[in-house]
Scaffold this motif. Structure first.
Motif, PDB file in Angstrom:
ATOM      1  N   ASP A   5     -10.771  31.867  51.376  1.00 54.53           N
ATOM      2  CA  ASP A   5     -11.393  30.587  51.035  1.00 54.53           C
ATOM      3  C   ASP A   5     -12.780  30.789  50.443  1.00 54.53           C
ATOM      4  O   ASP A   5     -13.181  30.074  49.508  1.00 54.53           O
ATOM      5  N   TYR A   6     -13.538  31.743  51.004  1.00 48.04           N
ATOM      6  CA  TYR A   6     -14.905  31.981  50.538  1.00 48.04           C
ATOM      7  C   TYR A   6     -14.910  32.381  49.062  1.00 48.04           C
ATOM      8  O   TYR A   6     -15.685  31.840  48.263  1.00 48.04           O
ATOM      9  N   LEU A   7     -14.044  33.303  48.690  1.00 49.73           N
ATOM     10  CA  LEU A   7     -13.987  33.740  47.298  1.00 49.73           C
ATOM     11  C   LEU A   7     -13.506  32.609  46.387  1.00 49.73           C
ATOM     12  O   LEU A   7     -14.009  32.435  45.270  1.00 49.73           O
ATOM     13  N   ARG A   8     -12.552  31.835  46.863  1.00 44.49           N
ATOM     14  CA  ARG A   8     -12.081  30.688  46.079  1.00 44.49           C
ATOM     15  C   ARG A   8     -13.205  29.678  45.864  1.00 44.49           C
ATOM     16  O   ARG A   8     -13.363  29.109  44.781  1.00 44.49           O
ATOM     17  N   SER A   9     -14.023  29.473  46.903  1.00 43.16           N
ATOM     18  CA  SER A   9     -15.152  28.540  46.780  1.00 43.16           C
ATOM     19  C   SER A   9     -16.215  29.079  45.828  1.00 43.16           C
ATOM     20  O   SER A   9     -16.837  28.312  45.079  1.00 43.16           O
ATOM     21  N   LEU A  10     -16.454  30.399  45.847  1.00 40.84           N
ATOM     22  CA  LEU A  10     -17.380  30.989  44.878  1.00 40.84           C
ATOM     23  C   LEU A  10     -16.883  30.766  43.456  1.00 40.84           C
ATOM     24  O   LEU A  10     -17.666  30.418  42.555  1.00 40.84           O
ATOM     25  N   GLU A  11     -15.600  30.981  43.232  1.00 43.41           N
ATOM     26  CA  GLU A  11     -15.026  30.757  41.899  1.00 43.41           C
ATOM     27  C   GLU A  11     -15.212  29.302  41.480  1.00 43.41           C
ATOM     28  O   GLU A  11     -15.521  29.016  40.316  1.00 43.41           O
ATOM     29  N   ARG A  12     -15.064  28.402  42.431  1.00 42.49           N
ATOM     30  CA  ARG A  12     -15.226  26.980  42.104  1.00 42.49           C
ATOM     31  C   ARG A  12     -16.649  26.682  41.664  1.00 42.49           C
ATOM     32  O   ARG A  12     -16.875  25.957  40.684  1.00 42.49           O
ATOM     33  N   LEU A  13     -17.638  27.234  42.381  1.00 47.66           N
ATOM     34  CA  LEU A  13     -19.025  26.996  41.986  1.00 47.66           C
ATOM     35  C   LEU A  13     -19.317  27.638  40.633  1.00 47.66           C
ATOM     36  O   LEU A  13     -20.077  27.078  39.829  1.00 47.66           O
ATOM     37  N   TYR A  14     -18.745  28.792  40.377  1.00 51.85           N
ATOM     38  CA  TYR A  14     -18.976  29.452  39.085  1.00 51.85           C
ATOM     39  C   TYR A  14     -18.477  28.585  37.933  1.00 51.85           C
ATOM     40  O   TYR A  14     -19.060  28.596  36.840  1.00 51.85           O
ATOM     41  N   GLU A  15     -17.420  27.833  38.174  1.00 53.57           N
ATOM     42  CA  GLU A  15     -16.857  26.971  37.126  1.00 53.57           C
ATOM     43  C   GLU A  15     -17.665  25.687  36.927  1.00 53.57           C
ATOM     44  O   GLU A  15     -17.479  24.993  35.916  1.00 53.57           O
TER      45      GLU A  15
END
Length: 299
Positions: A194-204
């Motif tokens: 989840d943490y990595l998925r959330s980082l990807e979301r913020l990057y977008e």
């Protein structure tokens, strides 16, 4: 927080504790006097708004000095919301006494109380937190001259939210992204996938131009930092796989090798993050566990 730089924070007598300081358009900061290897210089409580209505983000620990400073910063304005990014005890305990003093509702993340028998290194959860309203992803709060939108960012905790000021491009990132260290991801509630998925979301999210974390300095090049954080985590998982290849199959052995020079007080946090990586790798069928030992999974 896991901290690869071994920072304890600046000497307390040089820091602006219990003072409201402007840090960005529409935002003032009040620093709590709770520095530690896990909180850096302390929890940063933010006051949002420059008019007759304000919001407080992450009220922090329920210490009288800090509460008095928050109330003084609010002044004659009306506090319309007390918002928490998550419910670790360095973030939300002041919400209840602040509500009692101001009458403002507690609005933000969901309540979460978890009993963990493992060696937790991050702050335990706040059992006193009781929100009047839980914000879902994309839901907004408004006040005079500002709009706060909730962004779901699970990983550090399952109930973690960030808050975006739509008028300025500032994003309050709680413990999800910090400028001074990486965030500990501690199972069973902390989840590396989840943490990595959330980082990807913020990057977008290209509309965010500055991050205001709960600990450490503001981040004025947020997308570059997030890209680096994702790369750091992927590098860490490859490093873990190499440790297993070299015969270090237990987490304490891996941490001793991988985190040379790390403050010993942070070793439990590092072990929890390594465990979170291993659980993520296990889900992806790249490793498997046998008791306390981890092995690469044969193709």
């Amino acid at each position: 927080m896991e901290n690869d730089a071994k920072a304890d924070g600046t000497a307390a007598d040089t820091l602006p504790y219990a003072l409201a300081e402007p840090v960005a358009p529409l935002v003032r900061r009040v620093l709590a006097r709770n520095p530690s290897p896990f909180t850096y210089t302390g929890t940063q409580t933010y006051i949002v708004g420059a008019g007759s209505e304000v919001a407080v983000i992450d009220p922090g620990p329920a210490e009288p000095e800090h509460l008095d400073a928050i109330v003084a910063a609010i002044g004659d304005a009306r506090l319309v919301a007390i918002c928490c990014t998550h419910t670790h005890r360095d973030h939300s305990p002041a919400a209840t006494p602040l509500k009692a003093r101001t009458g403002a509702p507690i609005i933000g993340c969901a309540a979460l109380t978890l009993t963990d028998t493992g060696p937790r290194a991050d702050a335990s959860f706040d059992a006193t937190y009781s929100p009047d309203r839980v914000l879902g992803d994309g839901e907004a709060l408004t006040g005079e001259g500002w709009t706060l939108t909730a962004i779901e960012t699970p990983g550090h905790t399952s109930n973690h939210l960030c808050f975006a000021i739509e008028e300025t491009g500032a994003l309050f990132t709680g413990d999800h992204v910090m400028g001074w260290s990486t965030s500990v991801v501690s199972p069973p509630d902390g989840d590396m996938t989840d943490y990595l998925r959330s980082l990807e979301r913020l990057y977008e999210r290209k509309q965010d131009t500055v991050y205001l974390p709960a600990h450490g300095p503001l981040v004025d090049r947020p997308h570059r930092l997030v890209r680096g954080m994702i790369g750091h985590r992927r590098s860490r998982e490859r490093q873990i796989q190499r440790q297993i290849e070299e015969g270090r199959t237990r987490i304490p052995e891996m941490v001793a090798r991988m985190y040379k020079g790390l403050d010993e007080r942070l070793f439990p946090a590092a072990q929890r993050s390594v465990l979170a990586h291993l659980i993520d790798l296990e889900r992806r069928a790249l490793v498997e566990r046998f008791g306390e030992d981890w092995h690469l999974r044969e193709a």
